[in-house]
Design a protein around this motif. Structure first.
Motif, mmCIF file in Angstrom:
data_model
loop_
_atom_site.group_PDB
_atom_site.id
_atom_site.type_symbol
_atom_site.label_atom_id
_atom_site.label_comp_id
_atom_site.label_asym_id
_atom_site.label_seq_id
_atom_site.Cartn_x
_atom_site.Cartn_y
_atom_site.Cartn_z
ATOM 1 N N VAL A 135 -14.120 16.918 2.170
ATOM 2 C CA VAL A 135 -14.107 18.542 2.113
ATOM 3 C C VAL A 135 -15.470 18.938 2.438
ATOM 4 C CG1 VAL A 135 -13.676 20.199 0.553
ATOM 5 C CG2 VAL A 135 -12.323 18.616 0.643
ATOM 6 N N LEU A 136 -16.604 18.652 1.839
ATOM 7 C CA LEU A 136 -17.719 19.191 2.042
ATOM 8 C C LEU A 136 -18.323 18.804 3.484
ATOM 9 C CD1 LEU A 136 -19.917 18.104 -1.095
ATOM 10 C CD2 LEU A 136 -19.079 20.459 -0.530
ATOM 11 N N ALA A 165 -16.367 21.139 5.784
ATOM 12 C CA ALA A 165 -16.775 22.451 5.729
ATOM 13 C C ALA A 165 -18.057 22.594 6.427
ATOM 14 C CB ALA A 165 -16.871 22.834 4.301
ATOM 15 N N PHE A 224 -17.259 22.900 10.342
ATOM 16 C CA PHE A 224 -16.835 23.889 10.716
ATOM 17 C C PHE A 224 -17.948 24.997 10.684
ATOM 18 C CE2 PHE A 224 -12.507 22.294 9.756
ATOM 19 C CZ PHE A 224 -11.960 22.692 11.091
ATOM 20 N N VAL A 225 -18.621 25.246 9.802
ATOM 21 C CA VAL A 225 -19.741 25.980 9.907
ATOM 22 C C VAL A 225 -20.813 25.796 11.048
ATOM 23 C CG1 VAL A 225 -21.841 26.999 8.558
ATOM 24 C CG2 VAL A 225 -19.655 26.571 7.261
ATOM 25 N N PHE A 280 -8.013 22.612 10.930
ATOM 26 C CA PHE A 280 -8.138 23.771 9.980
ATOM 27 C C PHE A 280 -6.987 24.335 9.481
ATOM 28 C CE2 PHE A 280 -9.051 28.120 9.405
ATOM 29 C CZ PHE A 280 -9.863 28.213 8.432
#
Length: 184
Positions: free
Chosen positions: A29-30, A33, A36-37, A157
């Motif tokens: 998950v991290l 994330a 995506f950033v 996503f």
């Protein structure tokens, strides 16, 4: 659809995933994330783009993500959690959604890796261990994999958003312990 309401059955099912599975889930998950950033903020990639700055970070986090997903899949195949208390319908939907998530978690980084290889960029785990090239430098197919990588990232996503909505649905509508199975 039957729902378990006694606390003893909740604790049994809430502990369906072991600590390693939960750690790997939240690590992925991290990393996703972060990807995506970084992906949204890094510059566009063109023919002469160098793998510097945010692009280098994207490659590095992607290499770590590939390793984490492989470990997670191996762990999941060798450590089956206690089954969730789900209706047959929700069990089928859960299996399909998780299968698509795993497929996207493998395909998106592999396509990015193929694109990086076609550009002659090195993909290294933790900036140290180089991954082999999986497409030839200058490969038109490898370059096209970059476009597909971008499109499938949006599919990933959407699947993640669906996964989150489903977890919240279980928690607040069905009021079962499905979400708690993956919480520390």
């Amino acid at each position: 659809m039957t729902m378990r309401t006694d606390p003893a059955s909740f604790s049994r099912y809430a502990s369906g995933y072991d600590g390693v599975a939960r750690f790997l889930h939240w690590l992925v998950v991290l990393l996703i994330a972060a990807q995506f950033v970084i992906g949204w903020t890094m510059p566009d990639i063109h023919k002469d783009t160098k793998p510097d700055g945010l692009i280098a970070w994207h490659l590095g986090v992607g290499a770590t993500l590939i390793a984490a997903v492989v470990v997670r899949i191996v762990w999941r195949l060798t450590h089956t959690p206690a089954p969730a208390s789900l209706s047959p319908f929700f069990r089928v939907v859960s299996h399909i959604t998780h299968g698509l998530l795993y497929l996207a978690l493998v395909a998106v980084p592999l396509l990015g890796w193929a694109n990086a290889s076609s550009r002659g960029w090195s993909v290294k785990l933790l900036g140290i261990l180089p991954y082999p090239s999986i497409s030839a430098v200058g490969s038109p197919v490898g370059h096209e994999m970059g476009d597909i990588h971008g499109y499938l990232a949006w599919v990933l996503f959407a699947l993640i958003a669906l996964h989150i909505v489903a977890a919240l649905f279980h928690r607040f509508v069905l009021k079962d312990q499905t979400l708690q199975r993956m919480l520390p």
